[in-house]
Design a protein around this motif. Structure first.
Motif, mmCIF file in Angstrom:
data_model
loop_
_atom_site.group_PDB
_atom_site.id
_atom_site.type_symbol
_atom_site.label_atom_id
_atom_site.label_comp_id
_atom_site.label_asym_id
_atom_site.label_seq_id
_atom_site.Cartn_x
_atom_site.Cartn_y
_atom_site.Cartn_z
ATOM 1 N N VAL A 107 12.634 -14.186 -14.736
ATOM 2 C CA VAL A 107 13.106 -15.339 -13.967
ATOM 3 C C VAL A 107 12.199 -16.541 -14.194
ATOM 4 O O VAL A 107 12.674 -17.665 -14.322
ATOM 5 C CB VAL A 107 13.186 -14.991 -12.461
ATOM 6 N N SER A 108 10.897 -16.302 -14.270
ATOM 7 C CA SER A 108 9.966 -17.399 -14.506
ATOM 8 C C SER A 108 8.742 -16.885 -15.252
ATOM 9 O O SER A 108 8.362 -15.734 -15.108
ATOM 10 C CB SER A 108 9.541 -18.063 -13.195
ATOM 11 N N LEU A 109 8.175 -17.757 -16.073
ATOM 12 C CA LEU A 109 6.951 -17.456 -16.794
ATOM 13 C C LEU A 109 5.791 -18.110 -16.078
ATOM 14 O O LEU A 109 5.934 -19.207 -15.527
ATOM 15 C CB LEU A 109 7.029 -17.972 -18.232
ATOM 16 N N VAL A 110 4.637 -17.449 -16.099
ATOM 17 C CA VAL A 110 3.444 -18.031 -15.500
ATOM 18 C C VAL A 110 2.940 -19.082 -16.470
ATOM 19 O O VAL A 110 2.781 -18.816 -17.661
ATOM 20 C CB VAL A 110 2.367 -16.946 -15.258
ATOM 21 N N GLY A 111 2.718 -20.300 -15.972
ATOM 22 C CA GLY A 111 2.293 -21.405 -16.830
ATOM 23 C C GLY A 111 0.881 -21.234 -17.345
ATOM 24 O O GLY A 111 0.048 -20.594 -16.700
ATOM 25 N N ASP A 112 0.608 -21.811 -18.503
ATOM 26 C CA ASP A 112 -0.728 -21.753 -19.091
ATOM 27 C C ASP A 112 -1.751 -22.480 -18.231
ATOM 28 O O ASP A 112 -2.921 -22.147 -18.221
ATOM 29 C CB ASP A 112 -0.731 -22.371 -20.487
ATOM 30 N N ASP A 113 -1.311 -23.513 -17.511
ATOM 31 C CA ASP A 113 -2.240 -24.299 -16.715
ATOM 32 C C ASP A 113 -2.584 -23.647 -15.383
ATOM 33 O O ASP A 113 -3.531 -24.041 -14.727
ATOM 34 C CB ASP A 113 -1.676 -25.705 -16.470
ATOM 35 N N VAL A 114 -1.807 -22.637 -14.969
ATOM 36 C CA VAL A 114 -2.053 -21.952 -13.708
ATOM 37 C C VAL A 114 -2.433 -20.521 -14.021
ATOM 38 O O VAL A 114 -1.593 -19.733 -14.422
ATOM 39 C CB VAL A 114 -0.797 -21.972 -12.800
ATOM 40 N N PRO A 115 -3.725 -20.141 -13.861
ATOM 41 C CA PRO A 115 -4.093 -18.766 -14.172
ATOM 42 C C PRO A 115 -3.454 -17.813 -13.175
ATOM 43 O O PRO A 115 -3.549 -18.003 -11.971
ATOM 44 C CB PRO A 115 -5.615 -18.761 -14.053
ATOM 45 N N GLY A 116 -2.747 -16.811 -13.688
ATOM 46 C CA GLY A 116 -2.106 -15.827 -12.824
ATOM 47 C C GLY A 116 -3.102 -14.802 -12.359
ATOM 48 O O GLY A 116 -4.107 -14.554 -13.018
ATOM 49 N N PRO A 117 -2.867 -14.205 -11.195
ATOM 50 C CA PRO A 117 -3.759 -13.153 -10.719
ATOM 51 C C PRO A 117 -3.673 -11.955 -11.655
ATOM 52 O O PRO A 117 -2.655 -11.740 -12.295
ATOM 53 C CB PRO A 117 -3.210 -12.813 -9.332
ATOM 54 N N THR A 118 -4.720 -11.196 -11.745
ATOM 55 C CA THR A 118 -4.695 -10.009 -12.589
ATOM 56 C C THR A 118 -4.480 -8.797 -11.730
ATOM 57 O O THR A 118 -4.867 -8.748 -10.566
ATOM 58 C CB THR A 118 -5.995 -9.851 -13.392
ATOM 59 N N THR A 119 -3.828 -7.805 -12.311
ATOM 60 C CA THR A 119 -3.598 -6.544 -11.630
ATOM 61 C C THR A 119 -4.668 -5.582 -12.108
ATOM 62 O O THR A 119 -4.840 -5.412 -13.306
ATOM 63 C CB THR A 119 -2.205 -5.989 -11.984
ATOM 64 N N PRO A 120 -5.405 -4.936 -11.195
ATOM 65 C CA PRO A 120 -6.462 -4.038 -11.631
ATOM 66 C C PRO A 120 -5.901 -2.870 -12.417
ATOM 67 O O PRO A 120 -4.776 -2.432 -12.190
ATOM 68 C CB PRO A 120 -7.105 -3.559 -10.333
ATOM 69 N N ASP A 121 -6.671 -2.375 -13.350
ATOM 70 C CA ASP A 121 -6.311 -1.193 -14.117
ATOM 71 C C ASP A 121 -6.166 -0.024 -13.153
ATOM 72 O O ASP A 121 -6.898 0.082 -12.174
ATOM 73 C CB ASP A 121 -7.417 -0.911 -15.139
ATOM 74 N N ALA A 122 -5.211 0.874 -13.410
ATOM 75 C CA ALA A 122 -4.944 1.990 -12.506
ATOM 76 C C ALA A 122 -6.190 2.821 -12.247
ATOM 77 O O ALA A 122 -6.380 3.344 -11.157
ATOM 78 C CB ALA A 122 -3.831 2.869 -13.074
ATOM 79 N N ALA A 123 -7.076 2.947 -13.224
ATOM 80 C CA ALA A 123 -8.279 3.750 -13.042
ATOM 81 C C ALA A 123 -9.230 3.120 -12.030
ATOM 82 O O ALA A 123 -10.036 3.812 -11.428
ATOM 83 C CB ALA A 123 -8.985 3.926 -14.383
ATOM 84 N N SER A 124 -9.135 1.805 -11.819
ATOM 85 C CA SER A 124 -10.054 1.146 -10.906
ATOM 86 C C SER A 124 -9.454 0.947 -9.516
ATOM 87 O O SER A 124 -10.101 0.402 -8.647
ATOM 88 C CB SER A 124 -10.474 -0.202 -11.477
ATOM 89 N N LEU A 125 -8.210 1.396 -9.311
ATOM 90 C CA LEU A 125 -7.571 1.236 -8.010
ATOM 91 C C LEU A 125 -8.077 2.291 -7.044
ATOM 92 O O LEU A 125 -8.375 3.413 -7.441
ATOM 93 C CB LEU A 125 -6.051 1.393 -8.136
ATOM 94 N N PRO A 126 -8.144 1.953 -5.744
ATOM 95 C CA PRO A 126 -8.466 2.981 -4.767
ATOM 96 C C PRO A 126 -7.356 4.030 -4.744
ATOM 97 O O PRO A 126 -6.233 3.776 -5.156
ATOM 98 C CB PRO A 126 -8.529 2.215 -3.435
ATOM 99 N N ALA A 127 -7.680 5.210 -4.265
ATOM 100 C CA ALA A 127 -6.727 6.321 -4.294
ATOM 101 C C ALA A 127 -5.451 6.026 -3.556
ATOM 102 O O ALA A 127 -4.406 6.584 -3.863
ATOM 103 C CB ALA A 127 -7.398 7.567 -3.689
ATOM 104 N N ILE A 178 2.059 -12.380 -16.404
ATOM 105 C CA ILE A 178 2.591 -13.362 -17.360
ATOM 106 C C ILE A 178 3.945 -13.914 -16.940
ATOM 107 O O ILE A 178 4.388 -14.928 -17.453
ATOM 108 C CB ILE A 178 2.716 -12.755 -18.772
ATOM 109 N N ALA A 179 4.625 -13.203 -16.022
ATOM 110 C CA ALA A 179 5.972 -13.635 -15.633
ATOM 111 C C ALA A 179 6.352 -12.977 -14.316
ATOM 112 O O ALA A 179 5.656 -12.091 -13.818
ATOM 113 C CB ALA A 179 6.982 -13.251 -16.714
ATOM 114 N N GLN A 180 7.480 -13.427 -13.781
ATOM 115 C CA GLN A 180 8.091 -12.783 -12.622
ATOM 116 C C GLN A 180 9.540 -12.502 -12.969
ATOM 117 O O GLN A 180 10.170 -13.257 -13.719
ATOM 118 C CB GLN A 180 7.998 -13.667 -11.386
ATOM 119 N N GLY A 181 10.051 -11.400 -12.459
ATOM 120 C CA GLY A 181 11.412 -11.030 -12.792
ATOM 121 C C GLY A 181 12.061 -10.197 -11.720
ATOM 122 O O GLY A 181 11.477 -9.920 -10.673
#
Length: 106
Positions: A77-97, A60-63
């Motif tokens: 520092v900046s907010l992710v705009g509504d018109d530009v979909p930001g990448p999603t961060t995978p849930d910790a349970a779905s991350l590789p070890a 949703i933002a960068q800081g």
């Protein structure tokens, strides 16, 4: 802080998890097993790069990290705009070890 449209006020008490990831590292399992107090793990982000702020896994933002009253804090520092979909961060349970080294949540 920006004004919340009146139609959204009813959602004002909904709790979301904000997370800030300092960076990631990919290590062979033998290196992970050999980590001890004082070990240093280099992450993939440079010290002057902005950090991604996620709300429930969506960027949703960068800081930047600051210190405030003896605690870590984050200056947006900046907010992710509504018109530009930001990448999603995978849930910790779905991350590789080997991922998620150096994650910080608040």
């Amino acid at each position: 802080m920006t004004a919340i449209p009146s139609a959204l006020h009813r959602f004002g008490n909904v709790t979301v998890r904000l997370s800030v990831e300092l960076g990631r590292a990919e290590l062979p399992l033998k290196e992970v097993l050999s980590l001890s107090e004082g070990s240093v793990v280099s992450l993939n982000r440079l010290t002057d790069e902005l950090l991604d702020v996620t709300a429930n896994g969506r960027v949703i933002a960068q800081g930047e990290v600051i210190a405030q009253d003896g605690r870590f804090a984050l200056r947006i520092v900046s907010l992710v705009g509504d018109d530009v979909p930001g990448p999603t961060t995978p849930d910790a349970a779905s991350l590789p070890a080997d991922a998620s080294v150096g994650a910080v949540q608040s």
